[in-house]
Scaffold this active site. Structure first.
Site, PDB file in Angstrom:
ATOM      1  N   TRP A  10     -37.167  11.443  17.083  1.00 15.64           N
ATOM      2  CA  TRP A  10     -37.290  13.011  17.054  1.00 15.64           C
ATOM      3  C   TRP A  10     -35.977  13.604  17.399  1.00 15.64           C
ATOM      4  O   TRP A  10     -35.754  14.812  17.220  1.00 15.64           O
ATOM      5  CB  TRP A  10     -38.156  13.335  18.356  1.00 15.64           C
ATOM      6  CG  TRP A  10     -39.707  12.982  18.273  1.00 15.64           C
ATOM      7  CD1 TRP A  10     -40.256  12.433  17.074  1.00 15.64           C
ATOM      8  CD2 TRP A  10     -40.724  13.335  19.031  1.00 15.64           C
ATOM      9  NE1 TRP A  10     -41.665  12.264  17.361  1.00 15.64           N
ATOM     10  CE2 TRP A  10     -41.893  12.769  18.605  1.00 15.64           C
ATOM     11  CE3 TRP A  10     -40.701  14.117  20.384  1.00 15.64           C
ATOM     12  CZ2 TRP A  10     -43.232  13.015  19.277  1.00 15.64           C
ATOM     13  CZ3 TRP A  10     -42.067  13.905  21.170  1.00 15.64           C
ATOM     14  CH2 TRP A  10     -43.108  13.627  20.501  1.00 15.64           C
ATOM     15  N   LYS A  11     -34.903  12.983  17.796  1.00 13.84           N
ATOM     16  CA  LYS A  11     -33.581  13.160  17.982  1.00 13.84           C
ATOM     17  C   LYS A  11     -33.702  14.546  19.002  1.00 13.84           C
ATOM     18  O   LYS A  11     -34.607  14.436  20.128  1.00 13.84           O
ATOM     19  CB  LYS A  11     -33.065  13.942  16.606  1.00 13.84           C
ATOM     20  CG  LYS A  11     -33.045  12.754  15.711  1.00 13.84           C
ATOM     21  CD  LYS A  11     -32.005  13.342  14.410  1.00 13.84           C
ATOM     22  CE  LYS A  11     -32.241  12.270  13.486  1.00 13.84           C
ATOM     23  NZ  LYS A  11     -31.345  12.128  12.095  1.00 13.84           N
ATOM     24  N   HIS A  97     -26.875   5.159  16.937  1.00 13.45           N
ATOM     25  CA  HIS A  97     -27.226   5.888  15.837  1.00 13.45           C
ATOM     26  C   HIS A  97     -25.889   6.683  15.303  1.00 13.45           C
ATOM     27  O   HIS A  97     -25.070   6.898  16.166  1.00 13.45           O
ATOM     28  CB  HIS A  97     -28.113   7.104  16.428  1.00 13.45           C
ATOM     29  CG  HIS A  97     -28.799   7.963  15.294  1.00 13.45           C
ATOM     30  ND1 HIS A  97     -28.261   9.048  14.654  1.00 13.45           N
ATOM     31  CD2 HIS A  97     -29.816   7.589  14.373  1.00 13.45           C
ATOM     32  CE1 HIS A  97     -28.993   9.439  13.673  1.00 13.45           C
ATOM     33  NE2 HIS A  97     -30.205   8.701  13.506  1.00 13.45           N
ATOM     34  N   GLU A  99     -25.198   9.667  14.793  1.00 12.54           N
ATOM     35  CA  GLU A  99     -24.972  10.915  15.381  1.00 12.54           C
ATOM     36  C   GLU A  99     -24.318  10.444  16.848  1.00 12.54           C
ATOM     37  O   GLU A  99     -23.437  11.460  17.026  1.00 12.54           O
ATOM     38  CB  GLU A  99     -26.262  11.792  15.501  1.00 12.54           C
ATOM     39  CG  GLU A  99     -26.792  12.268  14.209  1.00 12.54           C
ATOM     40  CD  GLU A  99     -28.169  12.385  14.022  1.00 12.54           C
ATOM     41  OE1 GLU A  99     -28.860  12.303  15.139  1.00 12.54           O
ATOM     42  OE2 GLU A  99     -28.562  12.424  12.779  1.00 12.54           O
ATOM     43  N   GLU A 169     -28.942   2.982   8.223  1.00 14.17           N
ATOM     44  CA  GLU A 169     -29.133   4.440   7.902  1.00 14.17           C
ATOM     45  C   GLU A 169     -27.742   4.862   7.214  1.00 14.17           C
ATOM     46  O   GLU A 169     -26.802   5.163   7.991  1.00 14.17           O
ATOM     47  CB  GLU A 169     -29.129   5.083   9.227  1.00 14.17           C
ATOM     48  CG  GLU A 169     -30.608   4.789   9.634  1.00 14.17           C
ATOM     49  CD  GLU A 169     -30.959   5.868  10.699  1.00 14.17           C
ATOM     50  OE1 GLU A 169     -32.089   6.159  10.574  1.00 14.17           O
ATOM     51  OE2 GLU A 169     -30.194   6.420  11.595  1.00 14.17           O
ATOM     52  N   SER A 215     -33.873  10.310   5.124  1.00 12.72           N
ATOM     53  CA  SER A 215     -34.593  11.151   4.304  1.00 12.72           C
ATOM     54  C   SER A 215     -36.014  10.273   3.890  1.00 12.72           C
ATOM     55  O   SER A 215     -36.411  10.466   2.702  1.00 12.72           O
ATOM     56  CB  SER A 215     -33.959  11.665   2.968  1.00 12.72           C
ATOM     57  OG  SER A 215     -32.860  12.464   3.587  1.00 12.72           O
ATOM     58  N   GLY A 236     -36.551  10.564  10.761  1.00 11.89           N
ATOM     59  CA  GLY A 236     -36.197  11.933  11.545  1.00 11.89           C
ATOM     60  C   GLY A 236     -36.868  12.699  11.073  1.00 11.89           C
ATOM     61  O   GLY A 236     -38.017  13.016  11.496  1.00 11.89           O
ATOM     62  N   GLY A 237     -36.598  13.952  10.543  1.00 10.74           N
ATOM     63  CA  GLY A 237     -37.271  15.029   9.986  1.00 10.74           C
ATOM     64  C   GLY A 237     -38.713  14.938   9.637  1.00 10.74           C
ATOM     65  O   GLY A 237     -39.728  15.577  10.234  1.00 10.74           O
TER      66      GLY A 237
END
Ligand code: 13P
Length: 253
Positions: A10-11, A97, A99, A169, A215, A236-237
């Protein structure tokens, strides 16, 4: 057989109420999970206990943290320890991750410490690796990812790595809508598995779940997960949309 895993990341998204609604919607759909096909939800720290309790009604679905600190305990204001995560009954923690590596300067060496502290607390890392666009364009992605694995994981014993979880990723495919092709994913996953096999032998390499992230969505999950060395995804999204993530879970082979 190694586990196939659909993991939501979900980040830093959703309020508690939105998150609970999402989980309720997903749990009310038919989910093709079993002991070898798992769904995992990596949610923000404040929601972990609620989400874990909600997921307890269903077998083979798990909550996960998105990170933990590399120190045992002490004066590290704002950080969360592996022991805390263990104390609320968690099993999985996403580590490294891209990020976190980019915005919080997490190095391979620091991630090795995080992996160790997870093992000390009986937590299974979902260890992320993957190259930036410049490395992909230079064609050196294989050695780049190999270094990430070597510097953060190769101090572990074969026993520790048995059944481990890695998420590949490629950074250029994260949140960009630009998915690696299923062949590009398979190529890197096969490379990762061969690097693991060279160090630890085929039995260990074959037991490790290697998830693809970048993605992934309902429309491409089945094709990507269908590749022999792709054991599911870190999403993610699309994990923020119930119908999308439900289809992704049900696309595991
Ligand atoms: P997207 O699925 O939004 O591209 O994010 C991938 C990811 O970073 C999962 O950890």
């Amino acid at each position: 057989m190694r586990k196939q895993i659909a993991a939501a990341n979900w980040k830093m998204n959703l309020t508690l109420e939105q998150g609970e609604t999402l989980i309720d919607e997903i749990l009310s759909s038919p989910l093709n999970v079993n002991e070898d096909k798992l769904a995992v939800f990596a949610v923000p720290f404040p929601y972990l206990i609620n989400v874990k309790n909600k997921l307890a009604v269903k077998k083979n679905v798990f909550a996960a943290a998105q990170n933990c600190y590399n120190k045992k305990s002490g004066a590290y204001t704002g950080e969360v320890s592996a022991e805390m995560l263990k104390s609320i009954g968690l099993q999985y923690v996403v580590l490294g991750h891209s990020e976190r590596r980019e915005y919080f300067n997490e190095s391979n060496a620091m991630l090795a410490e995080k992996v160790n502290i997870c093992f000390e607390n009986g937590l299974q890392p979902i260890f992320c690796c993957g190259e930036p666009l410049s490395i992909r364009e230079a064609g050196t992605q294989n050695s780049y990812v190999e270094t990430q694995l070597k510097e953060s994981l190769f101090h572990l014993t074969a026993d520790q790595l048995k059944g481990f979880v890695i998420a590949y990723e490629p950074i250029w495919a994260i949140g960009t809508g630009k998915t690696a092709s299923s062949d590009q994913a398979q190529e890197m996953h096969a490379h990762i598995r061969s690097v693991l096999a060279a160090q630890y032998g085929n039995a260990v390499a074959d037991s490790i779940s290697i998830l693809y992230g970048g993605s992934v969505k309902a429309a491409n999950a089945k094709e990507i997960f269908g590749k022999p060395d792709v054991d599911g995804g870190l999403v993610g999204g699309a994990s923020l949309v119930a119908a999308e993530f439900t289809t992704i879970i049900n696309s595991l082979k």
